[in-house]
Enzyme design. Sequence first.
Site, PDB file in Angstrom:
ATOM      1  CG  LEU A 209      18.457 -32.706   9.921  1.00 47.10           C
ATOM      2  CD1 LEU A 209      19.166 -31.738   9.436  1.00 47.10           C
ATOM      3  CD2 LEU A 209      18.910 -34.174   9.792  1.00 47.10           C
ATOM      4  CB  ALA A 210      16.629 -30.668  15.624  1.00 50.72           C
ATOM      5  CG  ASP A 358      14.953 -26.253   4.542  1.00 45.21           C
ATOM      6  OD1 ASP A 358      14.152 -26.899   3.635  1.00 45.21           O
ATOM      7  OD2 ASP A 358      14.834 -26.967   5.686  1.00 45.21           O
TER       8      ASP A 358
END
Length: 622
Positions: A209-210, A358
Amino acid sequence: MFSLRRCGALHTRRLGSSLRPATIARRTRPPHAEHPRLLSTTVSERLKPQTKVPGWIVFPAAVLVLGGAGVLAYNYNQPFRHTALAVVRCSRVAEAAILGAIDYKLTFAKSYETEDEKATAYSECHTRSARRVLKALLANGGIFIKLGQHMASVAVLPREWTSTMRPLQDQCEPTAYEDLEKMFISDIGISISDYFEDFDPEPIGVASLAQVHIGRLKGSGERVAVKLQHPHLEEFCEIDMEMVEVSLGWIKHWFPNFEFTWLGEEMRENLPKEMDFVHEKRNAERAMADFENIRTSLYIPQVKEARKRILVMEYIQGGRVDDLVYLSDHNIDRNKVSLELSRIFCQMVHINGWFHADPHPGNLLIRPAIPGSKSPYNFEIVLLDHGLYFDLDTPLRINYSRWWLALIAPATPEVLEDRKKYAKLVGNIDEDLYPVFEAAITGRAALESTWEDEGGAPRPKSMIDLSAQTEEEMEAIRKAVVQKEGLLMSVFDVLRRVPRRVLMVLKLNDLTRSLDRALMTTHSTIRIFLITAKYCTFAVWLDESQRLVSEMRRKGLSGMSLGLLWDYFWVWWRYEKMYRSIEVAEWWMDTGARLVTAQAWVRGLFTVGGLQGAHKAAAGLA
């Protein structure tokens, strides 16, 4: 001709008798009467044969025109671009999923002469199917990488699936600096060079995601970590989630036994949270508040600024929590690191009821304790990436704690009933699926009386009786998944039934166990289970004591009975007895671990050579 005559008649009525009859006749004469040569030319042209354009010109020209129109529409028409991408991406996932389901159907339907042949065929089927899905996820990129990473962390999936998906942790492509610059200006209002005194364009880490860069703030010169979301994700997030849900829905429709719709539901609920860095900032601040009054080695980096796609936070320099060389260089006891990790996550799950969802070694750093640290040891554990947290309501949290206590207790008939009762309350698991769920929670083969005994070595009666997990046991678990009739379908059924937040707790359990093995600790394999038992005992005591105190306050002094006071005393005594006995067991195991480390030090002194060799041996490096 009709329109011509009509216009002439109207004109005649307007002008009356002043217009001569000859003029009228001349004006209403057909045109071809005045131009006979023109008429003959027109007729001759119509009679000529039409020239036919060759097909070798028409078809390439049509393809060129349509292709050009498609390129223009793809680049300048967003709905068209999204539709085209949806068709391509969805077809990749659907192809992999449908071929995998068919492969499973055919493989499971075959007859095999021996169990080894059957196990090999099942294992190869798992591998083929996982590789098909991996290929599709890599081709699609974006949130599909995140989907594969989640599959790699689901403990109850076959090992072929988890090992195949694990490389996705390192398969993320970085975004070009120019695209990041455009996003930064769009979100912050100024360029990267105007915001930072210094900024490294090369990322130190890239995720699905990043990606993270290092920079220095203007003015203060403070070194910071800059988390930048991949700009293309926002455009395709919604359509990708739709594709995942549609593809998984097809699989469920055509192959009801292979249901993975829970993956799509989880992405739909959680992905928008992970893509909002303002939400991540709030999670980090709440986690800091939860541990504010606790003496712990946990450290959470401070957030300097947060926008939806940009996060600027304190830069922490340290090593991976499972890096034995780093631990040895800084004289950090690996046993204590493993125990502190268990305490941190047990505090989150059993006491706070709000936990990091996570966890993986990449999100955990370790560094020497800084001056003023509240850590009880000479190190701090840095927890990163706070985009996704889950909460456990009080009934679920207490029932989960009670279930763990039942797993630790000896297997009496009453305890066995409690295990199944709390499994139903926690995971919506019936008696027929209980063995699979128990193995997923504990990471071990089933305890005694979980399955019907089929001969072989006796199984432990509780978690306390477990010995160190051997390669043979791990292989037995793997073979059971692929060989035992209907067990794989039971695994899928467990994944479908268990609440998502409970699955996230499974990830936490798996992390603490795997890190305990990776750190090559010298304490007993059940040492981290004792920490879990300690926190479960405390959680149950808090719940019961608060319930009794509330009852006392409700009744007041006049309504308080000796029975209520006796109940409170009995709850306290049961807690103290259990808690103190666990502390004694902890001291005994820690003493044994220190003896093992001392023996390794002496062995290294003579076999490896000198004090340096002794230090390496004690650190698990020799």
